[in-house]
Enzyme design. Structure first.
Site, PDB file in Angstrom:
ATOM      1  N   LYS A 140       0.799  -1.473   0.383  1.00  0.00           N
ATOM      2  CA  LYS A 140       0.183  -0.011   0.418  1.00  0.00           C
ATOM      3  C   LYS A 140       0.838   1.292   0.293  1.00  0.00           C
ATOM      4  O   LYS A 140       0.838   1.862  -1.001  1.00  0.00           O
ATOM      5  CB  LYS A 140      -1.052   0.288   1.075  1.00  0.00           C
ATOM      6  CG  LYS A 140      -1.459   1.087   1.263  1.00  0.00           C
ATOM      7  CD  LYS A 140      -2.710   1.525   0.861  1.00  0.00           C
ATOM      8  CE  LYS A 140      -2.729   3.180   1.378  1.00  0.00           C
ATOM      9  NZ  LYS A 140      -3.948   3.783   1.224  1.00  0.00           N
ATOM     10  N   LYS A 189       0.834  11.683   5.355  1.00  0.00           N
ATOM     11  CA  LYS A 189       1.854  10.514   6.496  1.00  0.00           C
ATOM     12  C   LYS A 189       2.151   9.976   5.896  1.00  0.00           C
ATOM     13  O   LYS A 189       2.953   9.044   6.016  1.00  0.00           O
ATOM     14  CB  LYS A 189      -0.088  10.525   7.389  1.00  0.00           C
ATOM     15  CG  LYS A 189       0.012   9.044   8.275  1.00  0.00           C
ATOM     16  CD  LYS A 189      -0.208   8.249   8.009  1.00  0.00           C
ATOM     17  CE  LYS A 189      -2.222   8.145   6.752  1.00  0.00           C
ATOM     18  NZ  LYS A 189      -2.706   6.709   6.544  1.00  0.00           N
TER      19      LYS A 189
HETATM   20  P1  NA7 Z   1     -10.467  10.274   7.614  1.00  0.00           P
HETATM   21  O1  NA7 Z   1     -11.797  10.726   7.161  1.00  0.00           O
HETATM   22  O2  NA7 Z   1      -9.780  11.607   8.413  1.00  0.00           O
HETATM   23  O3  NA7 Z   1     -11.218   9.714   8.951  1.00  0.00           O
HETATM   24  C1  NA7 Z   1     -10.303   9.333  10.555  1.00  0.00           C
HETATM   25  C2  NA7 Z   1     -10.827   8.272  11.283  1.00  0.00           C
HETATM   26  O4  NA7 Z   1     -10.060   7.467  12.625  1.00  0.00           O
HETATM   27  C3  NA7 Z   1     -11.970   9.459  12.014  1.00  0.00           C
HETATM   28  O5  NA7 Z   1     -12.939   8.537  12.476  1.00  0.00           O
HETATM   29  C4  NA7 Z   1     -11.326   9.362  13.423  1.00  0.00           C
HETATM   30  O6  NA7 Z   1     -12.341  10.031  14.921  1.00  0.00           O
HETATM   31  C5  NA7 Z   1     -10.691   8.460  13.270  1.00  0.00           C
HETATM   32  N1  NA7 Z   1      -9.258   9.208  14.907  1.00  0.00           N
HETATM   33  C6  NA7 Z   1      -8.033  10.080  14.651  1.00  0.00           C
HETATM   34  N2  NA7 Z   1      -7.267   9.658  15.334  1.00  0.00           N
HETATM   35  C7  NA7 Z   1      -8.251   9.001  16.051  1.00  0.00           C
HETATM   36  C8  NA7 Z   1      -8.073   8.860  17.577  1.00  0.00           C
HETATM   37  N3  NA7 Z   1      -6.214   9.288  18.410  1.00  0.00           N
HETATM   38  N4  NA7 Z   1      -8.441   7.766  18.779  1.00  0.00           N
HETATM   39  C9  NA7 Z   1      -9.564   7.407  17.859  1.00  0.00           C
HETATM   40  N5  NA7 Z   1      -9.708   8.003  16.592  1.00  0.00           N
HETATM   41  C10 NA7 Z   1      -8.497   7.988  15.889  1.00  0.00           C
HETATM   42  O7  NA7 Z   1     -10.051   9.542   7.243  1.00  0.00           O
HETATM   43  P2  NA7 Z   1     -10.196   8.529   6.031  1.00  0.00           P
HETATM   44  O8  NA7 Z   1     -11.250   7.382   6.564  1.00  0.00           O
HETATM   45  O9  NA7 Z   1      -9.813   8.951   5.048  1.00  0.00           O
HETATM   46  O10 NA7 Z   1      -8.798   7.244   6.188  1.00  0.00           O
HETATM   47  C11 NA7 Z   1      -9.212   6.005   7.031  1.00  0.00           C
HETATM   48  C12 NA7 Z   1      -7.230   5.348   6.685  1.00  0.00           C
HETATM   49  O11 NA7 Z   1      -7.339   5.083   5.819  1.00  0.00           O
HETATM   50  C13 NA7 Z   1      -6.584   6.190   6.621  1.00  0.00           C
HETATM   51  O12 NA7 Z   1      -5.408   5.605   7.250  1.00  0.00           O
HETATM   52  C14 NA7 Z   1      -6.341   6.225   5.126  1.00  0.00           C
HETATM   53  O13 NA7 Z   1      -4.779   6.881   5.015  1.00  0.00           O
HETATM   54  C15 NA7 Z   1      -6.737   5.126   4.452  1.00  0.00           C
HETATM   55  P3  NA7 Z   1     -13.091  11.670  14.345  1.00  0.00           P
HETATM   56  O14 NA7 Z   1     -13.845  11.454  13.570  1.00  0.00           O
HETATM   57  O15 NA7 Z   1     -12.061  12.341  14.183  1.00  0.00           O
HETATM   58  O16 NA7 Z   1     -13.048  10.980  16.134  1.00  0.00           O
END
Ligand code: NA7
Length: 297
Positions: A181, A249
């Site tokens: 990936k 990232k």
């Molecule tokens: P998004 O739309 O930025 O969503 C990120 C998700 O990760 C979202 O549910 C966030 O929760 C969650 N998140 C981020 N930081 C935390 C922490 N510290 N604890 C718990 N949950 C967290 O990303 P995508 O859906 O576009 O992509 C997800 C992955 O797939 C990523 O690795 C890409 O590179 C590929 P929130 O809603 O902000 O509370």
């Protein structure tokens, strides 16, 4: 069941741009889905569609035969898996022996292997299964999964993957999915970065960007990503499908992997500088095609 397979108890953690449509497709296919998201309000449409809402990642894991996670980055994944000091809320602690855990976040191969080891201790089978296809692919159930782990574990989850994606590749032991990936996303970042440079030079020369796009589409340089992104870049439309902050990232994770493996990645390093600049200047969440802003300020 729409695809003829049995209804499964599925946990789903991470309801961002990707996780929301993925979990909605699982619900629509008739699975019993328990969701958790850090910002609980983002779960409302899923709860309205029949999902159960867990109070902690641990609770979501405890309710599942198969747990999926898809969160931003390695620190986010570590937080949901190992939880917060003294709170016993991490998902790892809730996983049932004999269950399967599938992570679709894009993280480092090293973290995928660490998670695999923690799962083995609990008699849980783990797959790293990052995806490509963007939010459109997630909505359409058209994602491509890159799988690391045991082939037998993949076979056990194929009926469930088929609800969210149309294709999956078995690539090797844990970490292999993440390695492929990161290499693939490096190519996407470079293609889109190169397109931005080419558009900038054509425009500065007083020629039509559209002409470049048309020639590109008729040439060997044609690619799926450029077909989709180039017209949007020419129009300065950067609504996030795959956010620039996440591509940035991934480029960092790819450079780290290059360091670990002793492989020089000078082209990736140069591209990351450009993505870093645009990320630093951005006032809002933008698609990674906004790398164009380096030239179109
Ligand atoms: P998004 O739309 O930025 O969503 C990120 C998700 O990760 C979202 O549910 C966030 O929760 C969650 N998140 C981020 N930081 C935390 C922490 N510290 N604890 C718990 N949950 C967290 O990303 P995508 O859906 O576009 O992509 C997800 C992955 O797939 C990523 O690795 C890409 O590179 C590929 P929130 O809603 O902000 O509370």
């Amino acid at each position: 069941m729409s695809n003829g397979s049995a209804s499964r108890k599925i946990g789903f953690i991470g309801l961002g741009l990707m996780g929301r449509p993925m979990s909605l497709n699982l619900l629509k296919a008739g699975h019993s889905v328990t969701v958790w998201n850090r910002t609980a309000s983002r779960a409302s449409d899923l709860v309205a569609a029949g999902a159960k809402l867990a109070k902690t990642p641990r609770e979501a894991a405890a309710a599942s035969e198969i747990l999926f996670t898809i969160v931003s980055d390695p620190p986010a994944l570590q937080e949901i898996l190992w939880g917060h000091e003294g709170q016993q809320d991490g998902a790892l602690g809730g996983l049932q022996p004999g269950s399967i855990y599938v992570d679709s976040s894009t993280i480092s191969p090293a973290l995928a292997r660490k998670v695999a080891a923690a799962c083995t201790e609990r008699n849980v089978r783990f797959l790293d299964a990052p995806v490509t296809g963007g939010d459109w692919g997630a909505r359409e159930g058209n994602l491509v999964f890159m799988i690391g782990g045991e082939a037998e574990t993949l076979r056990a989850v194929e009926p469930v993957l088929s609800v969210m994606g149309k294709k999956w590749f078995y690539l090797g032991p844990n970490g292999a999915g993440q390695t492929i990936k990161l290499a693939m996303n490096g190519i996407l970042a470079l293609q889109v970065g190169a397109m931005a440079e080419a558009l900038a030079i054509v425009s500065k020369a007083g020629l039509s960007e559209q002409s470049l796009i048309e020639v590109l589409q008729a040439s060997m340089a044609r690619s799926g990503v450029l077909d989709v992104k180039a017209p949007l870049m020419a129009k300065s439309e950067y609504k996030p499908s795959f956010p620039l902050r996440l591509m940035h990232k991934d480029l960092g994770l790819l450079l780290d992997l290059g360091n670990q493996l002793g492989v020089a990645l000078p082209t990736t390093a140069a591209a990351r500088e450009v993505y870093s600049y645009v990320k630093g200047e951005a006032q809002q969440d933008l698609d990674y095609s906004a790398v164009m802003k380096f030239w179109k300020k």
